[in-house]
Design a protein around this motif. Structure first.
Motif, short mmCIF file in Angstrom:
data_model
loop_
_atom_site.label_atom_id
_atom_site.label_comp_id
_atom_site.label_asym_id
_atom_site.label_seq_id
_atom_site.Cartn_x
_atom_site.Cartn_y
_atom_site.Cartn_z
N GLY A 1 53.32 -20.08 26.58
CA GLY A 1 52.74 -21.41 26.36
C GLY A 1 51.43 -21.58 27.11
O GLY A 1 50.46 -22.12 26.57
N GLN B 1 52.02 -15.63 20.60
CA GLN B 1 51.89 -15.26 22.01
C GLN B 1 53.23 -14.83 22.60
O GLN B 1 53.29 -13.93 23.45
N GLN B 2 54.32 -15.40 22.13
CA GLN B 2 55.65 -14.96 22.56
C GLN B 2 55.90 -13.52 22.11
O GLN B 2 56.45 -12.72 22.86
N ALA C 1 48.81 -19.52 25.30
CA ALA C 1 48.37 -20.20 24.06
C ALA C 1 47.43 -21.36 24.39
O ALA C 1 46.44 -21.56 23.69
N ASP C 2 47.71 -22.08 25.47
CA ASP C 2 46.84 -23.19 25.88
C ASP C 2 45.44 -22.69 26.25
O ASP C 2 44.44 -23.30 25.89
N GLU D 1 55.64 -17.36 29.93
CA GLU D 1 54.23 -17.71 30.16
C GLU D 1 53.43 -17.85 28.87
O GLU D 1 52.24 -18.15 28.90
N LEU E 1 52.02 -20.39 19.46
CA LEU E 1 52.97 -20.04 20.52
C LEU E 1 53.85 -18.86 20.11
O LEU E 1 54.06 -17.94 20.91
N GLU E 2 54.31 -18.85 18.88
CA GLU E 2 55.18 -17.76 18.42
C GLU E 2 54.47 -16.41 18.48
O GLU E 2 55.08 -15.40 18.81
#
Length: 175
Positions: free
Chosen positions: A26, A57-58, A29-30, A24, A54-55
Protein backbone atom coordinates in the motif's frame (compact mmCIF):
# COMPACT_ATOMS: atom_id res chain seq x y z
CA UNK A 1 20.14 -4.28 3.62
CA UNK A 2 22.19 -1.12 3.20
CA UNK A 3 21.88 1.37 6.00
CA UNK A 4 23.14 4.81 6.80
CA UNK A 5 26.47 4.99 8.59
CA UNK A 6 26.33 5.17 12.39
CA UNK A 7 26.16 8.71 13.65
CA UNK A 8 25.45 10.66 16.77
CA UNK A 9 22.59 12.45 14.99
CA UNK A 10 18.92 11.85 15.72
CA UNK A 11 17.45 8.52 14.66
CA UNK A 12 15.15 10.39 12.26
CA UNK A 13 18.11 10.78 9.89
CA UNK A 14 18.78 7.04 9.60
CA UNK A 15 17.92 5.25 6.41
CA UNK A 16 17.88 1.73 5.00
CA UNK A 17 16.99 -0.15 1.83
CA UNK A 18 15.49 -3.62 1.83
CA UNK A 19 13.15 -6.03 0.10
CA UNK A 20 9.65 -5.64 1.42
CA UNK A 21 6.55 -7.80 1.53
CA UNK A 22 2.87 -7.58 0.84
CA UNK A 23 2.26 -5.54 4.00
CA UNK A 24 4.19 -2.62 2.45
CA UNK A 25 2.44 -2.77 -0.94
CA UNK A 26 0.00 0.00 0.00
CA UNK A 27 2.81 2.42 0.86
CA UNK A 28 4.54 1.58 -2.43
CA UNK A 29 1.33 2.10 -4.43
CA UNK A 30 0.90 5.48 -2.71
CA UNK A 31 4.43 6.57 -3.65
CA UNK A 32 3.97 5.48 -7.27
CA UNK A 33 0.67 7.36 -7.48
CA UNK A 34 2.18 10.49 -5.89
CA UNK A 35 5.06 10.52 -8.37
CA UNK A 36 2.75 9.86 -11.31
CA UNK A 37 0.45 12.72 -10.26
CA UNK A 38 3.46 15.00 -9.89
CA UNK A 39 4.88 14.02 -13.31
CA UNK A 40 1.52 14.68 -14.99
CA UNK A 41 1.73 18.32 -13.91
CA UNK A 42 4.79 18.62 -16.16
CA UNK A 43 3.27 16.78 -19.11
CA UNK A 44 5.36 13.62 -18.56
CA UNK A 45 2.97 10.97 -17.19
CA UNK A 46 5.27 8.18 -16.14
CA UNK A 47 2.95 5.22 -15.51
CA UNK A 48 -0.57 4.23 -16.43
CA UNK A 49 -3.05 3.97 -13.55
CA UNK A 50 -3.47 0.21 -14.00
CA UNK A 51 0.26 -0.26 -13.31
CA UNK A 52 -0.11 1.33 -9.88
CA UNK A 53 -2.92 -0.78 -8.45
CA UNK A 54 -2.49 -2.24 -4.98
CA UNK A 55 -3.01 -5.76 -6.34
CA UNK A 56 -0.13 -5.27 -8.79
CA UNK A 57 2.19 -4.04 -6.02
CA UNK A 58 1.17 -6.97 -3.81
CA UNK A 59 2.14 -9.33 -6.64
CA UNK A 60 5.50 -7.60 -7.06
CA UNK A 61 6.13 -7.95 -3.33
CA UNK A 62 5.01 -11.60 -3.31
CA UNK A 63 7.53 -12.29 -6.09
CA UNK A 64 10.32 -10.82 -3.91
CA UNK A 65 10.89 -7.96 -6.37
CA UNK A 66 9.71 -4.96 -4.32
CA UNK A 67 12.45 -2.83 -2.78
CA UNK A 68 11.81 0.07 -0.41
CA UNK A 69 13.91 2.88 0.97
CA UNK A 70 13.18 3.89 4.54
CA UNK A 71 13.84 7.10 6.42
CA UNK A 72 13.47 5.82 9.95
CA UNK A 73 10.29 3.71 9.86
CA UNK A 74 8.71 5.50 6.86
CA UNK A 75 8.92 4.21 3.28
CA UNK A 76 10.03 7.14 1.12
CA UNK A 77 11.36 5.41 -2.01
CA UNK A 78 10.66 2.25 -3.97
CA UNK A 79 11.66 0.27 -7.01
CA UNK A 80 11.05 -3.09 -8.60
CA UNK A 81 14.09 -5.28 -9.24
CA UNK A 82 13.56 -8.26 -11.56
CA UNK A 83 15.84 -11.11 -12.60
CA UNK A 84 14.10 -11.43 -16.00
CA UNK A 85 12.37 -8.85 -18.20
CA UNK A 86 10.82 -10.52 -21.23
CA UNK A 87 8.73 -7.47 -22.20
CA UNK A 88 11.51 -4.90 -22.64
CA UNK A 89 14.55 -7.19 -22.94
CA UNK A 90 13.18 -10.35 -24.64
CA UNK A 91 16.50 -11.45 -26.17
CA UNK A 92 18.72 -10.85 -23.14
CA UNK A 93 20.39 -13.98 -21.80
CA UNK A 94 19.08 -14.96 -18.39
CA UNK A 95 21.49 -14.31 -15.54
CA UNK A 96 23.47 -11.43 -17.02
CA UNK A 97 21.46 -8.55 -15.53
CA UNK A 98 18.94 -7.33 -13.03
CA UNK A 99 16.17 -5.07 -14.34
CA UNK A 100 15.17 -1.93 -12.48
CA UNK A 101 11.59 -0.65 -12.82
CA UNK A 102 9.43 2.03 -11.22
CA UNK A 103 12.06 3.86 -9.22
CA UNK A 104 10.09 6.49 -7.30
CA UNK A 105 10.75 8.86 -4.40
CA UNK A 106 8.17 10.69 -2.31
CA UNK A 107 8.24 14.36 -3.21
CA UNK A 108 8.91 15.31 0.44
CA UNK A 109 12.11 13.22 0.29
CA UNK A 110 13.28 14.26 -3.17
CA UNK A 111 16.70 15.89 -3.34
CA UNK A 112 18.02 13.70 -0.52
CA UNK A 113 19.93 11.22 -2.68
CA UNK A 114 17.32 8.48 -2.78
CA UNK A 115 17.54 7.74 -6.51
CA UNK A 116 21.28 7.25 -6.27
CA UNK A 117 20.98 5.13 -3.12
CA UNK A 118 18.40 2.88 -4.72
CA UNK A 119 20.47 2.47 -7.89
CA UNK A 120 23.63 1.71 -5.89
CA UNK A 121 21.70 -0.88 -3.87
CA UNK A 122 20.54 -2.52 -7.12
CA UNK A 123 24.11 -2.47 -8.45
CA UNK A 124 25.30 -4.25 -5.31
CA UNK A 125 22.63 -6.91 -5.83
CA UNK A 126 23.98 -7.43 -9.36
CA UNK A 127 27.54 -7.76 -8.11
CA UNK A 128 26.52 -10.20 -5.40
CA UNK A 129 24.72 -12.33 -8.00
CA UNK A 130 27.68 -12.12 -10.41
CA UNK A 131 25.71 -10.18 -13.00
CA UNK A 132 27.65 -7.63 -15.06
CA UNK A 133 24.70 -5.36 -15.97
CA UNK A 134 21.95 -3.34 -14.34
CA UNK A 135 19.31 -2.51 -16.93
CA UNK A 136 16.21 -0.36 -17.15
CA UNK A 137 13.82 1.16 -19.61
CA UNK A 138 12.26 4.60 -19.60
CA UNK A 139 10.06 6.74 -21.79
CA UNK A 140 11.83 8.33 -24.74
CA UNK A 141 11.90 12.10 -24.89
CA UNK A 142 11.72 12.67 -21.14
CA UNK A 143 14.27 14.08 -18.73
CA UNK A 144 14.56 10.63 -17.17
CA UNK A 145 16.98 9.58 -19.92
CA UNK A 146 19.50 12.27 -18.91
CA UNK A 147 18.92 11.53 -15.22
CA UNK A 148 19.88 7.88 -15.72
CA UNK A 149 22.85 8.91 -17.86
CA UNK A 150 24.08 10.93 -14.87
CA UNK A 151 24.08 7.68 -12.91
CA UNK A 152 26.26 5.96 -15.52
CA UNK A 153 23.64 4.26 -17.69
CA UNK A 154 23.98 4.33 -21.45
CA UNK A 155 21.33 4.03 -24.14
CA UNK A 156 21.66 0.67 -25.91
CA UNK A 157 19.40 1.08 -28.96
CA UNK A 158 19.98 3.55 -31.81
CA UNK A 159 16.29 4.42 -31.94
CA UNK A 160 13.59 4.19 -29.29
CA UNK A 161 11.53 1.00 -29.39
CA UNK A 162 7.75 0.96 -29.64
CA UNK A 163 6.57 -1.32 -26.82
CA UNK A 164 3.00 -1.50 -25.54
CA UNK A 165 2.19 1.71 -27.42
CA UNK A 166 5.05 3.75 -25.89
CA UNK A 167 8.37 4.96 -27.25
CA UNK A 168 10.88 3.29 -24.92
CA UNK A 169 14.59 3.85 -24.39
CA UNK A 170 16.48 0.86 -23.03
CA UNK A 171 19.52 1.65 -20.90
CA UNK A 172 22.18 -0.35 -19.08
CA UNK A 173 25.09 0.15 -16.76
CA UNK A 174 28.11 -2.13 -16.94
CA UNK A 175 29.31 -2.88 -13.44
Amino acid sequence: MISSPPSSECVKHSWSIERVGIAEAGAVADILQEVTDWSCRFGDPIWAPEELALEIQQGVAAAGEQIAGFEGPAIVACMRLQRIDKLYWPDAPEGEALYLHKLAVRRASSGRGWSERMIRWAEQQCRTAGMPFLRLDTLAGTRLVSLYEQFGFRVVDREPLLIAGHQIVRMERLL
